[in-house]
Scaffold this active site. Structure first.
Site, PDB file in Angstrom:
ATOM      1  N   GLU A 154       0.811  -1.226   0.000  1.00 36.37           N
ATOM      2  CA  GLU A 154       0.000   0.000   0.000  1.00 36.37           C
ATOM      3  C   GLU A 154       0.844   1.276   0.000  1.00 36.37           C
ATOM      4  O   GLU A 154       1.682   1.486   0.878  1.00 36.37           O
ATOM      5  CB  GLU A 154      -0.942   0.020   1.209  1.00 36.37           C
ATOM      6  CG  GLU A 154      -1.877   1.225   1.209  1.00 36.37           C
ATOM      7  CD  GLU A 154      -2.980   1.139   2.253  1.00 36.37           C
ATOM      8  OE1 GLU A 154      -3.822   2.050   2.297  1.00 36.37           O
ATOM      9  OE2 GLU A 154      -3.010   0.156   3.024  1.00 36.37           O
ATOM     10  N   LYS A 211      -8.449  -1.179   0.770  1.00 36.67           N
ATOM     11  CA  LYS A 211      -9.461  -1.679   1.693  1.00 36.67           C
ATOM     12  C   LYS A 211     -10.271  -2.742   0.966  1.00 36.67           C
ATOM     13  O   LYS A 211     -10.908  -2.467  -0.050  1.00 36.67           O
ATOM     14  CB  LYS A 211     -10.370  -0.540   2.167  1.00 36.67           C
ATOM     15  CG  LYS A 211     -11.321  -0.916   3.260  1.00 36.67           C
ATOM     16  CD  LYS A 211     -10.616  -1.420   4.512  1.00 36.67           C
ATOM     17  CE  LYS A 211      -9.748  -0.359   5.149  1.00 36.67           C
ATOM     18  NZ  LYS A 211      -9.125  -0.850   6.409  1.00 36.67           N
TER      19      LYS A 211
END
Length: 577
Positions: free
Chosen positions: A177, A193
């Site tokens: 990420e 997410k």
């Protein structure tokens, strides 16, 4: 401090950066020291130095006093090494094997379940819409942290991996990420997410991807964090420049699929790295929304500090460009007490279930145990009288496995390779082997066709079951150890018959199984844990053989048993006495 990064650049290409020869080390151990330390970082980068290091999650209070965190962090809140330059070498290359580690959750599942219930009560009270709840896993670790990092890096193949090492401590981050990339004018962030474990077989894997892409829960969580990031970035953005160029993107990693989105904007003139951190830190994807009240909830239900996990790891260049990851998939090794800590978590919403979230968290920890072997994709094809037997099926299987393992191969490339052989050896017969390495390089080798096999051949049953969750049983590769170990149990027989933990028969080590029962030709379904053989597929499509779960008891009832593959055809088998 020694610092290594393998971060993707603006074009998506990962590049090695190894910072050594530290000029000085800047450390903040209290909230009051964080901003002054970052001011020093800014001053050094303006003078032509590089800064590389981390901010702990617990540094959040320096940017907003309403951000609550758990006290008692053993690590500094901030630590940056200052360097004059960097190299492009990989980190301390090590061939040391990683011992089998026993990672144990720091909390019982009942405590986890109670935390989920508490979060739901907070949602009902309107204090949070989504809370990123995390837990720690721990193990005794006496090995080389660099070896564990290399294993994590290989297993995750992420775009934002980092390795920070001190004399008594190491931080190993295999993060996929991006927290933010800022070039002084434009900022980009990619909140992540939504997670689902990958399937082991190709079709199963596609279904897992489709499940995540269509998940109402995961899309709701993702867009909630996108809205939070849009709001955060707007605090340092020029009016009207905040945009979301990509929403609900599914990214593939060796062990999981992740849902990501991209938020970007043009920053205001005279924006500084402190302004960026004050606006964004910590990343909303690892807090939840609304950020301040949700962080208060987290501080009340998580029993210990997160430290580097969920903070930020990155570097700042002399020209002001800064790149930081969100340190998920991150381990901390304490060499003094010989303990390693790894944290996992997930976003909890009203629709979340304790079992579902617990399983998702455990799926994210698979990067710790996954030891990816070195392998190439393999196809073995019969070339008879100038024609390739089941050519389309072989090419299709190779391309599917290449897609599964993210190996860049096009169907046309394989066809061209076969056409060249056909042109060079018209009308001949060979046993063809095609190899494809991790970079997609194709090679073709040929040898004489094996002599025809006459009469029944002996087989033995394996002494122990296979693990049908091992993906390498579903893809043809050079990683043959999973078969060779069984073959060596009875080296004098023609082959060994494998079976899984449920007692279901799967395949032979060099071919698929076909059994005649009550006048029907049956073969085990792929879900039992076996290679989708090309001859097996051809016969199944034609209806010659049918899928059925077969057990050891069926061996005695079978009137005939065969090993089949596309090179040898049908080889009749019988069990060894």
């Amino acid at each position: 401090m020694y610092a290594y990064f393998n971060f993707a650049d603006a074009d998506g290409q990962t590049r090695h950066r190894r910072f050594t020869g530290q000029h000085t080390l800047l450390t903040a151990r209290t909230i009051e020291e964080v901003i002054p330390c970052l001011e020093q970082v800014q001053a050094y980068t303006k003078r032509g130095f590089y800064a590389a290091g981390y901010l702990s999650y617990e540094a959040a209070g320096a940017f907003d006093s309403s951000y609550a965190t758990v006290e008692g962090s053993a690590l500094p809140l901030l630590q940056f090494g200052i360097y004059k330059s960097f190299g492009e070498q990989q980190p301390c290359v090590t061939d040391a094997a990683v011992e089998k580690l026993n990672w144990v959750p720091a909390i019982q599942k009942t405590v986890y379940e109670q935390a989920i219930q508490t979060i739901k009560e907070e949602i009902a009270a309107g204090n949070t819409y989504q809370t990123n709840y995390t837990m720690r896993l721990r193990t005794r670790f006496t090995g080389d942290p660099a070896a564990l990092f290399r294993q994590m890096q290989r297993a995750q193949r992420a775009d934002y991996t980092a390795y920070l090492a001190w004399e008594d401590m190491a931080v190993l981050s295999a993060s996929p990420e991006l927290f933010f990339r800022w070039d002084g004018k434009r900022i980009t962030t990619k909140p992540m997410k939504g997670t689902i474990k990958r399937g082991v077989a190709y079709e199963q894997d596609l279904k897992q991807r489709e499940t995540l892409a269509a998940s109402v829960k995961d899309r709701a969580e993702n867009v909630m964090i996108v809205d939070l990031l849009r709001n955060d970035i707007s605090r340092v953005a020029k009016l009207g420049t905040v945009r979301v160029p990509a929403l609900y993107t599914i990214e593939k990693y060796p062990t999981v699929y992740q849902m990501t989105s991209t938020v970007e904007a043009e920053t205001l003139p005279n924006t500084t790295i402190i302004d960026i951190m004050r606006a964004l830190f910590p990343c909303g994807s690892i807090t939840g929304a609304p950020k301040a009240s949700t962080m208060k909830v987290i501080s009340e239900i998580e029993p210990e500090p997160r430290e580097v996990y969920c903070g930020a790891i990155g570097y700042i260049e002399p020209n002001g460009e800064a790149v930081f990851n969100v340190p998920i998939r991150t381990a901390i090794v304490n060499k003094t007490n010989q303990q390693a800590t790894y944290s996992v978590g997930g976003g909890i919403t009203w629709d979340s279930t304790a079992d579902g979230e617990y399983e998702e968290a455990i799926a994210k920890s698979s990067v710790l145990q996954e030891q990816l072997p070195d392998f190439e994709l393999l196809e073995t094809i019969a070339y008879e009288d100038g024609a390739f037997v089941l050519e389309d099926r072989h090419i299709h299987r190779l391309v599917q496995s290449a897609d599964y393992f993210s190996i860049p191969i096009e169907e046309a490339e394989v066809q061209n390779l076969l056409r060249k052989h056909q042109a060079a050896y018209p009308g001949q017969s060979h046993r063809i082997r095609i190899l494809a390495d991790q970079r997609g390089k194709l090679e073709l080798f040929y040898s004489a066709m094996p002599a025809p096999i006459k009469g029944k051949q002996k087989f033995a049953s394996a002494a122990t079951p296979i693990d049908k969750t091992n993906r390498y049983y579903y893809h043809k590769t050079t990683h043959r150890k999973i078969y060779e170990d069984y073959k060596m149990e009875e080296p004098d027989v023609f082959d060994t018959l494998l079976w899984n933990e449920a007692g279901e028969l799967t395949e032979f080590t060099i071919g698929n199984l076909v059994m005649e029962l009550d006048g029907k030709l049956l073969t085990p379904p792929l879900a039992c844990g076996l290679l989708p053989g090309t001859l097996r597929e051809e016969l199944t499509v034609k209806g010659t053989i049918k899928e059925a779960v077969l057990t050891k008891n069926d061996l005695q009832a079978a009137s005939r048993i065969w090993l089949i593959n596309s090179v040898r055809g049908w080889v009749e088998m019988e069990p060894v006495d």
